[in-house]
Write a protein that holds these residues in place. Structure first.
Motif, mmCIF file in Angstrom:
data_model
loop_
_atom_site.group_PDB
_atom_site.id
_atom_site.type_symbol
_atom_site.label_atom_id
_atom_site.label_comp_id
_atom_site.label_asym_id
_atom_site.label_seq_id
_atom_site.Cartn_x
_atom_site.Cartn_y
_atom_site.Cartn_z
ATOM 1 N N GLU A 77 2.135 -41.677 -42.081
ATOM 2 C CA GLU A 77 2.282 -42.615 -43.255
ATOM 3 C C GLU A 77 3.050 -44.097 -43.162
ATOM 4 N N ILE A 78 3.957 -43.718 -42.309
ATOM 5 C CA ILE A 78 4.766 -45.010 -41.996
ATOM 6 C C ILE A 78 3.758 -45.890 -41.301
ATOM 7 N N SER A 79 3.097 -45.477 -40.222
ATOM 8 C CA SER A 79 2.180 -46.305 -39.732
ATOM 9 C C SER A 79 1.300 -46.934 -40.437
ATOM 10 N N ASN A 80 0.723 -46.357 -41.522
ATOM 11 C CA ASN A 80 -0.172 -47.033 -42.457
ATOM 12 C C ASN A 80 0.447 -47.869 -43.322
ATOM 13 N N LEU A 81 1.659 -47.778 -43.767
ATOM 14 C CA LEU A 81 2.583 -48.695 -44.415
ATOM 15 C C LEU A 81 2.614 -50.165 -43.660
ATOM 16 N N THR A 82 3.094 -49.884 -42.235
ATOM 17 C CA THR A 82 3.385 -51.008 -41.500
ATOM 18 C C THR A 82 2.670 -51.790 -40.706
ATOM 19 N N GLY A 83 1.598 -50.863 -40.493
ATOM 20 C CA GLY A 83 0.502 -51.304 -39.413
ATOM 21 C C GLY A 83 1.064 -51.061 -38.119
ATOM 22 N N ILE A 84 1.891 -50.198 -37.649
ATOM 23 C CA ILE A 84 2.481 -50.221 -36.368
ATOM 24 C C ILE A 84 1.938 -48.719 -35.881
ATOM 25 N N PRO A 85 1.602 -48.440 -34.898
ATOM 26 C CA PRO A 85 1.289 -47.090 -34.364
ATOM 27 C C PRO A 85 2.768 -46.422 -33.842
ATOM 28 N N LEU A 86 3.543 -46.100 -34.861
ATOM 29 C CA LEU A 86 4.709 -45.725 -34.532
ATOM 30 C C LEU A 86 4.854 -44.232 -33.651
ATOM 31 N N GLU A 87 3.743 -43.507 -33.737
ATOM 32 C CA GLU A 87 3.842 -42.492 -33.007
ATOM 33 C C GLU A 87 3.506 -42.511 -31.447
ATOM 34 N N SER A 88 2.862 -43.757 -31.093
ATOM 35 C CA SER A 88 2.510 -44.098 -29.869
ATOM 36 C C SER A 88 3.970 -44.882 -29.210
ATOM 37 N N LEU A 89 4.760 -45.407 -30.041
ATOM 38 C CA LEU A 89 5.958 -46.130 -29.312
ATOM 39 C C LEU A 89 6.905 -44.934 -28.877
ATOM 40 N N ASN A 90 7.271 -45.468 -27.674
ATOM 41 C CA ASN A 90 8.178 -44.527 -26.816
ATOM 42 C C ASN A 90 9.617 -44.558 -27.552
ATOM 43 N N LYS A 91 10.281 -45.781 -27.557
ATOM 44 C CA LYS A 91 11.493 -46.014 -28.126
ATOM 45 C C LYS A 91 11.425 -47.355 -28.678
ATOM 46 N N PHE A 92 12.069 -47.719 -29.766
ATOM 47 C CA PHE A 92 12.114 -49.076 -30.413
ATOM 48 C C PHE A 92 13.517 -49.509 -30.971
ATOM 49 N N ILE A 93 13.694 -50.701 -30.970
ATOM 50 C CA ILE A 93 14.911 -51.207 -31.332
ATOM 51 C C ILE A 93 14.358 -52.093 -32.776
ATOM 52 N N LEU A 94 15.245 -51.919 -33.864
ATOM 53 C CA LEU A 94 14.947 -52.568 -35.041
ATOM 54 C C LEU A 94 15.509 -53.869 -35.410
ATOM 55 N N VAL A 95 14.887 -54.740 -35.655
ATOM 56 C CA VAL A 95 15.568 -56.051 -35.821
ATOM 57 C C VAL A 95 15.372 -56.650 -37.037
ATOM 58 N N THR A 96 16.472 -57.370 -37.694
ATOM 59 C CA THR A 96 16.135 -58.042 -38.970
ATOM 60 C C THR A 96 16.947 -59.499 -38.762
ATOM 61 N N PRO B 262 12.226 -47.388 -48.668
ATOM 62 C CA PRO B 262 12.244 -46.237 -47.847
ATOM 63 C C PRO B 262 11.665 -46.128 -46.565
ATOM 64 N N VAL B 263 10.920 -47.233 -46.234
ATOM 65 C CA VAL B 263 10.397 -47.437 -45.049
ATOM 66 C C VAL B 263 11.357 -48.088 -44.151
ATOM 67 N N MET B 264 12.160 -48.851 -44.557
ATOM 68 C CA MET B 264 13.421 -49.495 -43.902
ATOM 69 C C MET B 264 14.307 -48.444 -43.527
ATOM 70 N N LEU B 265 14.668 -47.383 -44.380
ATOM 71 C CA LEU B 265 15.302 -46.213 -44.169
ATOM 72 C C LEU B 265 14.872 -45.394 -42.897
ATOM 73 N N TYR B 266 13.388 -45.210 -42.900
ATOM 74 C CA TYR B 266 12.907 -44.565 -42.077
ATOM 75 C C TYR B 266 12.810 -45.176 -40.589
ATOM 76 N N LEU B 267 12.797 -46.554 -40.702
ATOM 77 C CA LEU B 267 12.939 -47.230 -39.244
ATOM 78 C C LEU B 267 14.233 -47.100 -38.798
ATOM 79 N N MET B 268 15.292 -47.284 -39.547
ATOM 80 C CA MET B 268 16.633 -46.926 -39.196
ATOM 81 C C MET B 268 16.924 -45.674 -38.675
#
Length: 372
Positions: free
Chosen positions: A190-209, A271-277
């Protein structure tokens, strides 16, 4: 009692939402006015928390100058105050909305309650214009709802009367408890659909704002250059919801627009930002709110500012001040990625999730006999 809550940005809405819900629970009469200092991001948050403002001033214009915004807030809020004649105005934090609403109320001799009172860097240009805004509000407010003991001490040093100060914790913790329950319902898909990022395929990520005015230009460029270097030397992705301000957006997309492992997306809902955090390795940000939110997820944050009014996070080991120095960002990010103790549980310095209860109780104690 006649009470009006004023706010205009997404962070203000997030932090005022628990107070609104508590006022509803206690059946205390109130109204909400939003200035629309943020537009799209604000509306997403109002929908999430089911807040329906009685007044929406819709003041945001593209590339609006602070003086234009401030004068429009002062004029339109004054009209509402004239018609509604509230006993108390509640504002949050240090935005242009909070400062000019407070000035309008002060001119009409209406009492002001200041949520998140007492934060200070004592550097009038960092953050700009927030540091001066919150100092001005403190001179005008009657009730000071401080999130921490340190914030209270700042007010006492400025000769604010102690009987007007209440240490409450930060309402962002209250909001997060509500938000955490909501994100449990969200999946990677669901998050991937909302953001356009294939989160399930990411190994690790850093969140930036990043969005601070003092970082426009060279500061944002240095952050981008640091990210470019980090993806060369580390096996890591970046997820970067890019602020809508063209002073940020134009630079970021020019520098990072077609780089593998750096995922630039539009601003996301709360809620998406909370999920990413929750799911990132750590965060790089100049946001004050994220400095308070990261501890709730036990996440470290590299703060791309030279000064912070939230030193409790630094002292607790969550926040690391790196400024916008390219080499320092690279060095600290690489160190955190290699630090096996990064996930060690630390104590959240920003409260227990009951700040709204304390604030509403105080309002009721001061105005309860005059409720309408």
């Amino acid at each position: 009692m006649k009470l009006i809550l004023f706010f205009g940005t997404r962070p203000e809405a997030i932090k005022m939402a628990p107070i609104i819900h508590e006022l509803q629970m206690q059946k205390i009469d109130f109204k909400v006015c939003v200035t629309g200092q943020h537009r799209e991001m604000l509306q997403q948050t109002l929908n999430f928390f089911n807040i329906r403002p009685e007044f929406n001033l819709d003041l945001m214009k593209k590339n609006q100058r602070l003086n234009d915004l401030g004068s429009n807030i002062l004029r339109k809020v004054d009209s509402i105050l004239e018609n509604e004649k509230p006993d108390l105005v509640l504002v949050h934090g240090d935005t242009t909305t909070a400062a000019f609403t407070s000035l309008a109320a002060f001119h009409r001799e209406i009492k002001i309650g200041h949520v998140e009172a007492g934060l200070r860097t004592y550097n009038k240009t960092s953050p700009f214009p927030e540091e001066i805004n919150r100092q001005l509000i403190s001179r005008m407010a009657t009730f000071h709802f401080s999130p921490t003991i340190s914030a209270k001490q700042n007010l006492l040093k400025e000769n604010i009367e102690e009987e007007g100060i209440l240490v409450t914790g930060n309402t962002v913790v209250d909001a997060l408890e509500f938000g955490k329950r909501k994100i449990e319902e969200l999946s990677n898909h669901e998050i991937s659909n909302l953001t356009g990022i294939p989160l399930e395929s990411l190994n690790k990520f850093i969140l930036v704002t990043g969005h601070r005015r003092e970082s426009f230009g060279e500061g944002i460029e240095n952050l981008c250059e640091a990210m470019l270097e980090i993806v060369k030397i580390e096996k890591i992705d970046f997820v970067y919801p890019v602020h809508l301000n063209p002073n940020v957006r134009d630079t970021v997309y020019k520098k990072l627009g077609d780089i593998n492992n750096i995922h630039l997306i539009n601003p996301v809902s709360y809620p998406v930002m909370l999920y990413l955090m929750k799911n990132c390795e750590f965060i790089i940000s100049d946001s004050g709110g994220i400095q308070e939110e990261a501890p709730a997820f036990n996440k470290k944050i590299l703060v791309t500012r030279d000064f912070s009014e939230r030193m409790e996070g630094v002292e607790a080991g969550f926040s690391i001040l790196v400024g916008t120095q390219r080499d320092k960002i690279i060095r600290e990010a690489s160190r955190l990625l290699k630090d096996s103790r990064r996930s060690q549980k630390l104590k959240n310095p920003y409260g227990d999730g009951k700040a709204a209860i304390r604030i509403v109780r105080s309002i009721n104690d001061n105005f309860g006999d005059n409720q309408r």
